[in-house]
Scaffold this motif. Structure first.
Motif, short mmCIF file in Angstrom:
data_model
loop_
_atom_site.label_atom_id
_atom_site.label_comp_id
_atom_site.label_asym_id
_atom_site.label_seq_id
_atom_site.Cartn_x
_atom_site.Cartn_y
_atom_site.Cartn_z
N ALA A 19 46.15 20.86 8.70
CA ALA A 19 47.06 19.98 9.43
C ALA A 19 46.46 18.60 9.60
N ILE A 20 45.19 18.54 9.95
CA ILE A 20 44.51 17.25 10.10
C ILE A 20 44.52 16.49 8.79
N SER A 21 44.29 17.18 7.70
CA SER A 21 44.30 16.55 6.38
C SER A 21 45.67 15.95 6.07
N CYS A 22 46.73 16.69 6.34
CA CYS A 22 48.09 16.20 6.07
C CYS A 22 48.44 15.01 6.95
N ILE A 23 48.07 15.08 8.20
CA ILE A 23 48.41 14.00 9.12
C ILE A 23 47.61 12.75 8.80
N LYS A 24 46.37 12.90 8.36
CA LYS A 24 45.59 11.75 7.92
C LYS A 24 46.22 11.12 6.68
N LYS A 25 46.74 11.94 5.78
CA LYS A 25 47.42 11.44 4.58
C LYS A 25 48.68 10.66 4.99
N ALA A 26 49.42 11.18 5.97
CA ALA A 26 50.61 10.49 6.47
C ALA A 26 50.23 9.13 7.06
N LYS A 27 49.14 9.09 7.80
CA LYS A 27 48.68 7.84 8.40
C LYS A 27 48.32 6.82 7.31
N ALA A 28 47.60 7.27 6.30
CA ALA A 28 47.20 6.37 5.21
C ALA A 28 48.43 5.81 4.49
N LEU A 29 49.42 6.64 4.26
CA LEU A 29 50.62 6.17 3.56
C LEU A 29 51.42 5.19 4.41
N ILE A 30 51.50 5.43 5.71
CA ILE A 30 52.20 4.50 6.60
C ILE A 30 51.48 3.15 6.60
N GLU A 31 50.16 3.18 6.66
CA GLU A 31 49.38 1.94 6.66
C GLU A 31 49.56 1.15 5.36
#
Length: 61
Positions: A19-31
């Protein structure tokens, strides 16, 4: 949006590390600017960077 919601579902089934990995990926894409939004109308279930960061803090504590 998909990575964020996938992360939320992984939390529900107890796979916190994934879950942490997916949410970090979401954060990177938003940025990087990959976010569904429209300045002229409301986007259903739009996610925001602050929302993603708050969820990361919550999980990692």
């Amino acid at each position: 949006m998909a990575y964020y919601y996938k992360g939320l579902n992984l939390i529900k089934i107890g796979k916190t590390k994934d879950a942490i990995s997916c949410i970090k990926k979401a954060k990177a894409l938003i940025e990087k600017g990959y976010k569904k939004s429209d300045p002229y109308k409301e986007v259903y279930n739009e996610i925001y960077l602050m929302q993603v960061e708050d969820k990361l803090k919550e999980i990692q504590e």
